[in-house]
Enzyme design. Structure first.
Site, PDB file in Angstrom:
ATOM      1  N   ASP A 113      50.063 112.474 -63.302  1.00 38.19           N
ATOM      2  CA  ASP A 113      48.948 112.445 -62.329  1.00 38.19           C
ATOM      3  C   ASP A 113      48.560 111.026 -61.918  1.00 38.19           C
ATOM      4  O   ASP A 113      47.410 110.772 -61.556  1.00 38.19           O
ATOM      5  CB  ASP A 113      47.688 113.142 -62.882  1.00 38.19           C
ATOM      6  CG  ASP A 113      47.914 114.599 -63.183  1.00 38.19           C
ATOM      7  OD1 ASP A 113      48.864 115.176 -62.638  1.00 38.19           O
ATOM      8  OD2 ASP A 113      47.127 115.159 -63.958  1.00 38.19           O
ATOM      9  N   LYS A 169      52.032 110.207 -53.830  1.00 39.37           N
ATOM     10  CA  LYS A 169      51.566 109.400 -52.704  1.00 39.37           C
ATOM     11  C   LYS A 169      52.453 108.158 -52.536  1.00 39.37           C
ATOM     12  O   LYS A 169      52.819 107.804 -51.413  1.00 39.37           O
ATOM     13  CB  LYS A 169      50.114 108.962 -52.912  1.00 39.37           C
ATOM     14  CG  LYS A 169      49.775 107.926 -51.870  1.00 39.37           C
ATOM     15  CD  LYS A 169      48.444 107.332 -51.839  1.00 39.37           C
ATOM     16  CE  LYS A 169      48.532 106.142 -50.894  1.00 39.37           C
ATOM     17  NZ  LYS A 169      47.254 105.575 -50.550  1.00 39.37           N
ATOM     18  N   HIS A 171      52.701 116.947 -57.382  1.00 37.22           N
ATOM     19  CA  HIS A 171      52.379 115.703 -56.692  1.00 37.22           C
ATOM     20  C   HIS A 171      51.500 116.044 -55.507  1.00 37.22           C
ATOM     21  O   HIS A 171      51.898 116.829 -54.650  1.00 37.22           O
ATOM     22  CB  HIS A 171      53.643 115.036 -56.165  1.00 37.22           C
ATOM     23  CG  HIS A 171      54.632 114.712 -57.233  1.00 37.22           C
ATOM     24  ND1 HIS A 171      54.328 113.933 -58.314  1.00 37.22           N
ATOM     25  CD2 HIS A 171      55.911 115.060 -57.380  1.00 37.22           C
ATOM     26  CE1 HIS A 171      55.388 113.824 -59.082  1.00 37.22           C
ATOM     27  NE2 HIS A 171      56.370 114.498 -58.540  1.00 37.22           N
ATOM     28  N   THR A 172      50.329 115.419 -55.442  1.00 38.05           N
ATOM     29  CA  THR A 172      49.441 115.682 -54.323  1.00 38.05           C
ATOM     30  C   THR A 172      49.723 114.672 -53.224  1.00 38.05           C
ATOM     31  O   THR A 172      49.782 113.471 -53.478  1.00 38.05           O
ATOM     32  CB  THR A 172      47.974 115.553 -54.765  1.00 38.05           C
ATOM     33  OG1 THR A 172      47.823 116.294 -55.966  1.00 38.05           O
ATOM     34  CG2 THR A 172      47.031 116.057 -53.704  1.00 38.05           C
ATOM     35  N   THR A 183      56.429 116.705 -72.525  1.00 33.91           N
ATOM     36  CA  THR A 183      57.186 117.702 -71.790  1.00 33.91           C
ATOM     37  C   THR A 183      58.580 117.815 -72.426  1.00 33.91           C
ATOM     38  O   THR A 183      58.908 117.050 -73.338  1.00 33.91           O
ATOM     39  CB  THR A 183      57.218 117.389 -70.291  1.00 33.91           C
ATOM     40  OG1 THR A 183      57.688 118.540 -69.583  1.00 33.91           O
ATOM     41  CG2 THR A 183      58.124 116.192 -69.976  1.00 33.91           C
ATOM     42  N   ARG A 218      40.593 117.326 -65.930  1.00 29.02           N
ATOM     43  CA  ARG A 218      41.297 116.259 -66.640  1.00 29.02           C
ATOM     44  C   ARG A 218      40.336 115.525 -67.562  1.00 29.02           C
ATOM     45  O   ARG A 218      39.179 115.346 -67.225  1.00 29.02           O
ATOM     46  CB  ARG A 218      41.856 115.245 -65.638  1.00 29.02           C
ATOM     47  CG  ARG A 218      42.993 115.783 -64.810  1.00 29.02           C
ATOM     48  CD  ARG A 218      43.420 114.743 -63.785  1.00 29.02           C
ATOM     49  NE  ARG A 218      44.518 115.258 -62.997  1.00 29.02           N
ATOM     50  CZ  ARG A 218      44.669 115.020 -61.708  1.00 29.02           C
ATOM     51  NH1 ARG A 218      43.803 114.290 -61.048  1.00 29.02           N
ATOM     52  NH2 ARG A 218      45.699 115.501 -61.061  1.00 29.02           N
TER      53      ARG A 218
HETATM   54  P1  GDP Z   1      51.349 112.590 -59.298  1.00 30.88           P
HETATM   55  O1  GDP Z   1      51.798 113.807 -60.012  1.00 30.88           O
HETATM   56  O2  GDP Z   1      51.587 111.346 -60.065  1.00 30.88           O
HETATM   57  O3  GDP Z   1      51.862 112.514 -57.900  1.00 30.88           O
HETATM   58  O4  GDP Z   1      49.754 112.677 -59.194  1.00 30.88           O
HETATM   59  P2  GDP Z   1      48.825 113.884 -58.720  1.00 30.88           P
HETATM   60  O5  GDP Z   1      49.109 114.228 -57.346  1.00 30.88           O
HETATM   61  O6  GDP Z   1      48.824 114.958 -59.725  1.00 30.88           O
HETATM   62  O7  GDP Z   1      47.385 113.206 -58.866  1.00 30.88           O
HETATM   63  C1  GDP Z   1      47.022 112.068 -58.219  1.00 30.88           C
HETATM   64  C2  GDP Z   1      45.746 112.329 -57.433  1.00 30.88           C
HETATM   65  O8  GDP Z   1      45.222 111.086 -57.026  1.00 30.88           O
HETATM   66  C3  GDP Z   1      45.954 113.109 -56.162  1.00 30.88           C
HETATM   67  O9  GDP Z   1      44.862 113.945 -55.947  1.00 30.88           O
HETATM   68  C4  GDP Z   1      46.037 112.024 -55.078  1.00 30.88           C
HETATM   69  O10 GDP Z   1      45.625 112.487 -53.808  1.00 30.88           O
HETATM   70  C5  GDP Z   1      45.061 111.046 -55.629  1.00 30.88           C
HETATM   71  N1  GDP Z   1      45.290 109.631 -55.250  1.00 30.88           N
HETATM   72  C6  GDP Z   1      46.466 108.971 -55.175  1.00 30.88           C
HETATM   73  N2  GDP Z   1      46.240 107.667 -54.872  1.00 30.88           N
HETATM   74  C7  GDP Z   1      44.881 107.529 -54.771  1.00 30.88           C
HETATM   75  C8  GDP Z   1      44.029 106.426 -54.502  1.00 30.88           C
HETATM   76  O11 GDP Z   1      44.457 105.300 -54.309  1.00 30.88           O
HETATM   77  N3  GDP Z   1      42.683 106.668 -54.473  1.00 30.88           N
HETATM   78  C9  GDP Z   1      42.156 107.904 -54.716  1.00 30.88           C
HETATM   79  N4  GDP Z   1      40.844 108.031 -54.666  1.00 30.88           N
HETATM   80  N5  GDP Z   1      42.944 108.957 -54.982  1.00 30.88           N
HETATM   81  C10 GDP Z   1      44.290 108.773 -55.026  1.00 30.88           C
END
Ligand code: GDP
Length: 422
Positions: free
Chosen positions: A12, A17, A40-41, A235, A304
């Site tokens: 996470d 991104k 991944h969001t 995992t 979390r």
């Molecule tokens: P991943 O599995 O590593 O891709 O991470 P996730 O998607 O599970 O969680 C990362 C969260 O952080 C998501 O909701 C993203 O939209 C958010 N996110 C990523 N970069 C930033 C940032 O720079 N600022 C904020 N506020 N949120 C972020």
């Protein structure tokens, strides 16, 4: 150019991104391990997506997205995800390794029944069937994609189901599986992926020869790695960049850059020790300010655990990844703090250590906290490093020094354009 984008922590970290941003220069984006157990969001012009099975390169035109050999392939999930993103107008190329392992319906059941049986001794499984799939893979009772089309499938499945039915009946007291039904499901899986499958490793070697830009996308983070993570709260596959070469089937020395992603604070979903865990009001505020980044895991929706930046854990994670660069995400979230706490060491039985210890010692560790001056300004969306308030710049510099690897990317918000490339 071949880059791996991997997690330095518990997952996470915001890898999706970072891949989505960097993928504009990519020809190929590869997932090399894991399955639908982590998400991944990604927020971009098409909307907001939580990708679990598809690579994060699907939003850029002309990219070949690869599910490589090391991946756990959940065909039902893949189908659902493809339908969802296509409904948003996204079109993409996808190829799937003929040697990836197929997630079977009974893998999910085994996961669910086992967590039920363990009750309070659970490992925090996402119940996606990942541990049973990788157990089968190593016990050589897994099903690779090519086997869906093989004459040997039926007798193999019959053997497997005979054994599983003994476990279901005697250990879990659950209904037995119907062989014909499983066989029919597999026939359906085979039909669905047939047009996408190939020898992806050969494809990638050829792409390397043609000097294509390739991104290897890790899932979860170094601290959940099967060999080096907080065992057994890990995992069942390797989350490390080193494994990217193995899972994708390319030469280890072909990976030229390793970007380890870490958040400006810590968050973890699932079981296991978490030294910097905050509680009460302090935790609630950080979770709320984190919004999507802090509140709930993308796969399970579970809240979390949150805490301050953990230099001990992140340095360990970044070194395991062999990071050549750090991408620091979600620094905008810290905007509300007068002073920003960071963990610089662990105190265990009166002794302060800076190296990440084994799991039982982690349970005893107390964080050694240092406070850095806050920046108290909305920095969401800033795209130049020198436009950040001085204290935010200092915070980035602190992280860089604490990890010992340059911070080359700073993410200042969840959207694609909210990014600083240093
Ligand atoms: P991943 O599995 O590593 O891709 O991470 P996730 O998607 O599970 O969680 C990362 C969260 O952080 C998501 O909701 C993203 O939209 C958010 N996110 C990523 N970069 C930033 C940032 O720079 N600022 C904020 N506020 N949120 C972020």
């Amino acid at each position: 150019m071949i880059k791996a984008v991997v997690g330095a922590n518990w997952g996470d970290e915001g890898k999706g991104k970072i891949v989505d941003v960097c993928a504009k220069d990519a020809h190929v984006v590869v997932r090399f391990q894991g399955g639908s157990n982590a998400g991944h969001t990604i927020i971009n012009d098409y909307g907001k997506f939580a990708l679990h099975q598809l690579p994060s390169g699907i939003f850029h035109e002309g990219i070949t997205n690869v599910l490589a050999n090391g991946v756990a392939l959940n065909v039902d999930y893949l189908k659902k995800e493809i339908e969802e993103v296509k409904a948003s107008g996204v079109n993409f190329n996808l190829i799937i390794s003929d040697r990836a392992h197929v997630l079977m319906p009974y893998h999910i059941l085994l996961d669910v029944y086992e967590e039920e049986r363990l009750a309070e001794r659970q490992f925090g499984s996402t119940k996606s069937g990942i541990a049973p799939l990788y157990s089968d893979k190593h016990a050589k009772t897994g099903i690779q994609v090519w086997e869906l089309y093989s004459d040997m499938l039926k007798p193999k499945i019959n053997d497997i189901i005979d054994k599983i039915n003994i476990i279901f009946k005697n250990l879990y007291n659950k209904p037995e599986l119907d062989k014909a039904e499983i066989y029919e499901t597999l026939r359906r899986y085979g039909e669905y992926v047939e047009k996408n499958i190939c020898d992806t490793s050969a494809f990638l070697r050829n792409a390397i020869k043609e000097e294509k830009n390739i991104f290897l996308e890790g899932q979860l983070g170094a601290l959940r790695d099967i060999d080096h993570g907080i065992y057994p709260y890990v995992t069942s596959s390797s989350t490390l960049a080193g494994y990217a070469a193995v899972g994708a089937g390319i030469a280890p020395y072909s990976i030229t850059e390793i970007i380890a992603v870490t958040k400006a604070y810590s968050s973890a979903v699932g079981e296991g020790p978490f030294v910097v865990k905050m509680s009460g009001e302090e935790a609630n505020t950080l979770r709320m300010k984190g919004g999507d980044a802090g509140e709930f895991g993308a796969t399970t929706g579970r809240p979390r655990d949150v805490g301050c930046f953990d230099a001990v854990a992140t340095r360990y994670g970044a070194k395991l990844q062999g990071a050549t660069q750090i991408a620091l995400t979600a620094i905008d979230v810290l905007e509300y703090m007068d002073e920003i706490p960071v963990c610089t060491g662990y105190e265990i039985d009166g002794e302060v250590i800076e190296d990440f210890p084994v799991t039982d010692k982690l349970y005893k560790a107390k964080p050694v906290i240092k406070k850095l001056p806050g920046f108290r300004e909305n920095i969401r969306g800033i795209t130049e490093f020198n436009k950040l308030p001085k204290n935010a710049q200092n915070y980035v510099n602190f992280v860089e020094e604490a990890i010992g690897v340059p911070v080359s990317i700073v993410s200042t918000g969840p959207k694609r354009e909210e990014i600083i490339m240093r």
